[in-house]
Design an enzyme around this catalytic site. Sequence first.
Site, PDB file in Angstrom:
ATOM      1  N   THR A   1      54.388  43.674  45.593  1.00 41.39           N
ATOM      2  CA  THR A   1      53.702  44.966  45.691  1.00 41.39           C
ATOM      3  C   THR A   1      53.380  45.241  47.144  1.00 41.39           C
ATOM      4  O   THR A   1      53.429  44.342  47.986  1.00 41.39           O
ATOM      5  CB  THR A   1      52.424  45.024  44.836  1.00 41.39           C
TER       6      THR A   1
ATOM      7  N   LYS B   1      41.147  45.550  38.596  1.00 34.63           N
ATOM      8  CA  LYS B   1      42.587  45.491  38.876  1.00 34.63           C
ATOM      9  C   LYS B   1      43.227  44.202  38.360  1.00 34.63           C
ATOM     10  O   LYS B   1      44.437  44.122  38.180  1.00 34.63           O
ATOM     11  CB  LYS B   1      42.831  45.631  40.375  1.00 34.63           C
TER      12      LYS B   1
ATOM     13  N   SER C   1      46.923  46.866  50.556  1.00 33.41           N
ATOM     14  CA  SER C   1      46.077  46.044  51.423  1.00 33.41           C
ATOM     15  C   SER C   1      44.709  45.883  50.784  1.00 33.41           C
ATOM     16  O   SER C   1      43.774  45.378  51.384  1.00 33.41           O
ATOM     17  CB  SER C   1      45.960  46.663  52.815  1.00 33.41           C
TER      18      SER C   1
END
Lengths: 313, 313
Positions: free
Chosen positions: A74, A52, A77
């Site tokens: 954004t 990511k 979690s």
Amino acid sequence: MEIGKTQLKTVLERIKPHIHRTPVLTSSLINEIAGTNLYFKCENFQKMGAFKMRGATNAILSLPEEKRSKGVVTHSSGNFAQALSLAAKSLKVPAYIVMPESAPEVKKAAVRTYQGIITECPSTLKDREETAKRIQEETGATFVHPSNDIDVILGQGTAAIELLEDHPELDIIVSPVGGGGLIAGSALAVKHFGNNCICIGGEPLEADDAWRSLKSGKIESNESANTIADGLKTQLGNQNFPIILNHVQEIIRVSEDEIKSALRLIWERMKIIVEPSSAVALAAVIKEKNRFQNKNIGIIISGGNVDLSNLPF
Amino acid sequence: MEIGKTQLKTVLERIKPHIHRTPVLTSSLINEIAGTNLYFKCENFQKMGAFKMRGATNAILSLPEEKRSKGVVTHSSGNFAQALSLAAKSLKVPAYIVMPESAPEVKKAAVRTYQGIITECPSTLKDREETAKRIQEETGATFVHPSNDIDVILGQGTAAIELLEDHPELDIIVSPVGGGGLIAGSALAVKHFGNNCICIGGEPLEADDAWRSLKSGKIESNESANTIADGLKTQLGNQNFPIILNHVQEIIRVSEDEIKSALRLIWERMKIIVEPSSAVALAAVIKEKNRFQNKNIGIIISGGNVDLSNLPF
């Protein structure tokens, strides 16, 4: 808009100074078990422990200077919250992270380590979206979706580009399917950088929304998602679904036992720590091994962030 | 007999075709924590998951042809039993492994995987030695001690040679201390291949026989050895002790909590699976970090064979 090879190459060049070029590992024992030649692209060794980082970095670098300096926001979690925080820190802009109050303290702490600015809210999607919206208005920050954003998708695809640069002989690249960012990016990379290579997805049977979406031709969701592959519970979005529909050959579904068994194989035999979501891709290959004999197969190991106090062994 | 540089180099060339040249990994985060530049020599990625593959291979290759074909025998229930079995299998000679009846089934199964021929006996040292003796007489096989054998010691030292070839700038190499084979071999490598480099040992406080042996000048043993670093419970031998006495600068002792904390750091931050014994070396550096600021330090990661169903987290 159709994505071209030049565009993908530009993304890789743009993020290169800010990410690790992760190694590609092999295991003769796992090759023997699968009857194929497997090449594991180890994004567990990526900065912050997951692919990511690529998409988050590209999303920020794609912003024009005047927008970039105002930062990004954004709601997540998981890994993307950490990735966006670290990418923003490295690029010296603020990252605003909307997290449910109920998120585990350890995840909040991880975001803070990377200097992400957390705003807590109730855990419904509506609350998270409204909170993100408010932060956008107050700060001028740009919203970045964890998987349904074209710059994020293109960033995630760079792992497969690197893998194909190292191993142009690959017949297949297998990626886990969660929110769809990684597999969509990988599919674009395969299309433009592969040599007769195809892209296949691996998905938990317990969260097979993407498999059903490919069948029905529209985005499906999961009523429940009782899988240890906790990164794969989310559903596809309108940005990545058309790419997946056009460029992903098939999705193979695997059971929880198949995921656990592949996970254990990677940990025990390769001596690397990968998250359960990563094992889904290997589990898919092993499940369909009869079809894949002697093929050269790339596996995207998505990440290695696991809670060591809560392992499935 | 004093070991020379040429002899060490010959050993490395001899075993090279049969072992992996393992990678050297770094972690900027762990460097920050330790305030040093650490280079991890990853023998967890070695064949069969541990450095012992090096010594076992060298011991077999050092035998004259007529003795070699009759095979090798050892008593061990740990990594060395597997290493000798796999090395013998690769070199197409038999390996006879004496194991206590009480050894865990999983360890017996691992030896069988590598085609080691197991003879079980009662678990006292006397029984194990007598059984090994009998097998030697019956088969003509050569006894190879897991750590107190000069060919084994020289084989283990090749990990440090490779590390120094990759990083000639190292000031210190730190190795865990168990039976003494790895640290003795590493110390010889440091002496002949290092540039003003010294060799330091890391040892659990709960099994600090080597630390006491360096103090008293004779081989000491452990009355108890209540440590998670289960590869480090054994004591030194008459072959490796003189080398350690002459060429190891010091041994740093670490508590169980320090070992666990270093282990967790490696797993969580480097995303690699290492055995608790390997974490002892890092724990030693972190404990004495004030002395080691800005030094270039090599850490021998001894192996990665752990029981995933029984982790200390």
